[in-house]
Scaffold this motif. Structure first.
Motif: not given
Length: 650
Positions: A434-448
């Motif tokens: 899940p941690d890697t999944a979170d980082r990748l999702l942030d990287r594609v612009g899904l930070t909010e």
């Protein structure tokens, strides 16, 4: 093994939780063939007793007049058999002709019994031009339809001229019968010789023909169907027939008359023909074709089994009937989750359970690469986003909860039995992280995120993904897998909905590009003749239907794919024109390597095997096989050579 033998020689022969701790009962479940000896077959009887009686009564010509000059000789899997008995099966619906494909297949070439490759069938031989543009077939002389009429090249000409090239019946020529936009040309050389001529090389044509639905589709009884076609019947006469039968137009009536499952009058070339059609009821019956063109090594006409009895029932009833010994040969609608009850009842109910391979063993997730929403499309086309979705799936949990640890995690990139399979593929992004999944999702612009902790799209709108699925055969209940996927995705902030719908609605939505994630299996065996699983070739490419539509329409509709997916189409075009098997295999493996790299279809866990229920005295069933639509399901073991040791019990 098959070979030809002259009719006069034949007639002269004279003798010759899924898998849990509670499943310890599987230890007693033998998948070895029964060693009980068969009563000796009466090899001086060359045909079924019921047919011999008809001959004696003058109601049927003698066998030598019913067999072709060179019948196809079948070497049984284990031994020459005995005549008699019925095979009982269950189906969820009797509306489709699935059992025609399984038990009454016929084609110019067929998948071999010993090895799954094209072998002679109604064509006793063939020649292929060096450039693979021309396929010449020599038909067996003297083969007859089930009503006794001769099968000749004229039947193929009728199919070609009056059906394939008739735009009202065939508005779009199937891709396997085209070279680019050019339809195949069929040329009759004589009564027993035809050529299929393609404008460009077609290296897969024999494999296409061996695919049972394709092979059956070109075999139409001209002597019977001409009456229902305006090119061969006066318009006034045909209009009267259409009106009396209650159809809107001649095309609908013709299609009905050509349907061997619903029309018992329609002559066939398969081992059995429908004698009692479903007609809205709950039971259908198929009986042996007295003119069938295959024999065993003793010259005895096949099939051995008298009839097939198919009953409509719910999926749970299929399992109950099977465990009660009331189903004789079937894998459809049986899965690994049914093994406990099947194993417990096998010995007492008189059946055994074989473990065939699934051709589509996983419960998978198709990410829609041609999504109608440009924001979602950009996400779906991002490898980081797909990797995040994959890392958020707890496959170990799925395996333990639903497969009791017996499944195999992985993405769908063919199965090991497929000739294009590359060992070690399908393993990217499998770790539950899940941690890697979170980082990748942030990287594609899904930070909010919203107040509930769920992610917002890059445009500020709520991000919601729907997994659209239906109840399909996978060995377990698919929605259970998708609910566990939903839990993993929501844990990393992706609001997820699982929509379990009717199959027809699912098909409509997916092929119309109205979905986010499609939940279904992926066929990993013989996919080159049904390429939409891995290449966008039509609207049934469940991970890119708009791009598949563009390809199928020659660019007239749909949408041109991005370069990476266009490359898949180009590779497949090259594969279909490959000059040799080595080149074909290399190109197919390159297609799979691209899937391995890009993970357009996210896998979960694959089932360990496909259970097959077999009556304990049913002989000549292959002990090992791949259960696949592309090889005719249970038809891969050539049902015409199956027999009962004690047919009087069936």
């Amino acid at each position: 093994m098959t070979r030809g033998m002259a009719r006069r020689d034949l007639l002269g022969l004279t003798g010759v939780a899924v898998l849990g701790a509670s499943l310890t009962g599987c230890e007693f479940l033998s998948t070895e063939p029964s060693t009980e000896p068969s009563p000796p077959a009466s090899t001086d009887t060359k045909e079924a007793p019921e047919l011999a009686r008809l001959v004696a009564d003058g109601a049927l010509p003698p066998l030598e007049e019913r067999l072709p000059e060179e019948p196809l000789v079948v070497t049984p899997v284990q031994e020459v058999g005995r005549y008699g008995g019925a095979i009982r099966r269950g189906e969820l619906s009797l509306e489709t002709g699935r059992n025609i494909v399984v038990f009454a297949r016929a084609s110019l070439v067929e998948w071999g019994l010993e090895k799954v490759e094209p072998v002679p069938a109604l064509a006793r031989s063939w020649e292929v031009s060096p450039d693979q543009r021309v396929y010449r077939f020599q038909l067996r002389k003297g083969v007859r339809w089930s009503d006794g009429a001769l099968f000749t090249a004229d039947d193929l000409v009728f199919w070609y001229e009056s059906v394939l090239r008739n735009e009202e019946l065939t508005p779009v020529v199937p891709g396997w019968l085209r070279s680019g936009s050019e339809p195949v040309e069929l040329v009759k050389l004589d009564d027993h010789s035809v050529e299929f001529r393609f404008a460009e090389p077609n290296s897969l044509f024999l494999r296409y023909l061996a695919y049972p639905p394709n092979g059956l589709s070109i075999l139409l009884p001209a002597h019977y169907l001409r009456r229902f076609h305006p090119e061969h019947t006066q318009t006034t006469e045909l209009d009267k027939l259409v009106e009396e039968a209650g159809f809107e137009n001649w095309m609908a009536y013709f299609s009905n008359r050509a349907d061997a499952w619903h029309n018992p009058d329609r002559p066939v070339l398969g081992a059995w023909k429908v004698s009692r059609p479903p007609s809205g009821g709950t039971r259908a019956v198929m009986e042996r074709n007295p003119y069938y063109w295959k024999v065993d090594t003793e010259g005895r006409q096949l099939p051995y089994i008298d009839r097939l009895e198919i009953t409509a029932m719910d999926e749970n009833v299929v399992v109950l009937r099977a465990s009660g010994g009331e189903i004789d040969f079937q894998y459809s609608y049986l899965g690994t989750s049914n093994m406990p009850v099947l194993a417990r009842s096998a010995e007492s109910a008189g059946y055994r359970v074989l473990r065939w391979k699934y051709d589509a063993p996983g419960v998978d997730l198709y990410t829609n690469q041609s999504h109608a929403d440009p924001v979602i499309r950009r996400l779906m086309q991002s490898l980081d986003f797909r990797a995040a979705l994959s890392h958020a799936i707890n496959r170990d949990e799925i395996n333990q909860v639903l497969y009791n640890g017996a499944g195999t995690p992985g993405h769908p990139v063919a199965i090991p039995e497929d000739p294009y399979y590359v060992p070690g593929s399908g393993q990217r992004f499998l770790e539950y992280d899940p941690d890697t999944a979170d980082r990748l999702l942030d990287r594609v612009g899904l930070t909010e995120r919203d107040d509930d902790g769920f992610r917002l799209r890059p445009d500020g709108k709520p991000l919601r993904l729907t997994i659209s699925t239906f109840t399909f055969e996978s060995g377990i209940e698919p929605v259970d897998v998708y609910m566990l996927v939903k839990r993993g995705w929501e844990a990393v902030g992706i609001r997820t909905h699982v929509d379990n719908m009717d199959r027809s609605l699912w098909s409509t939505r997916i092929t119309r590009n109205q979905f986010d994630i499609a939940g279904y299996i992926v066929a990993g065996y013989m996919w080159d003749i049904n390429p939409g699983w891995f290449v966008p070739t039509d609207v049934s490419t469940y991970w890119a239907p708009l791009f598949g539509e563009w390809y199928a329409s020659g660019g007239r509709s749909g949408e041109e794919p991005p370069p990476l997916l266009r490359r898949l189409q180009e590779l497949y075009d090259q594969l279909t024109r490959a000059p040799d098997d080595e080149t074909r295999l290399r190109l197919g493996r390159e297609i799979l390597a691209m899937h391995d790299e890009n993970v357009w279809i996210i896998g979960t866990v694959s089932a360990p095997f496909q259970p097959v229920v077999v009556a304990d005295d049913l002989v000549n069933v292959k002990e090992e096989a791949v259960g696949s639509y592309r090889t005719g399901h249970e038809g891969v073991t050539w049902p015409e050579q199956l027999f009962y040791r004690h047919p009087e019990r069936h």
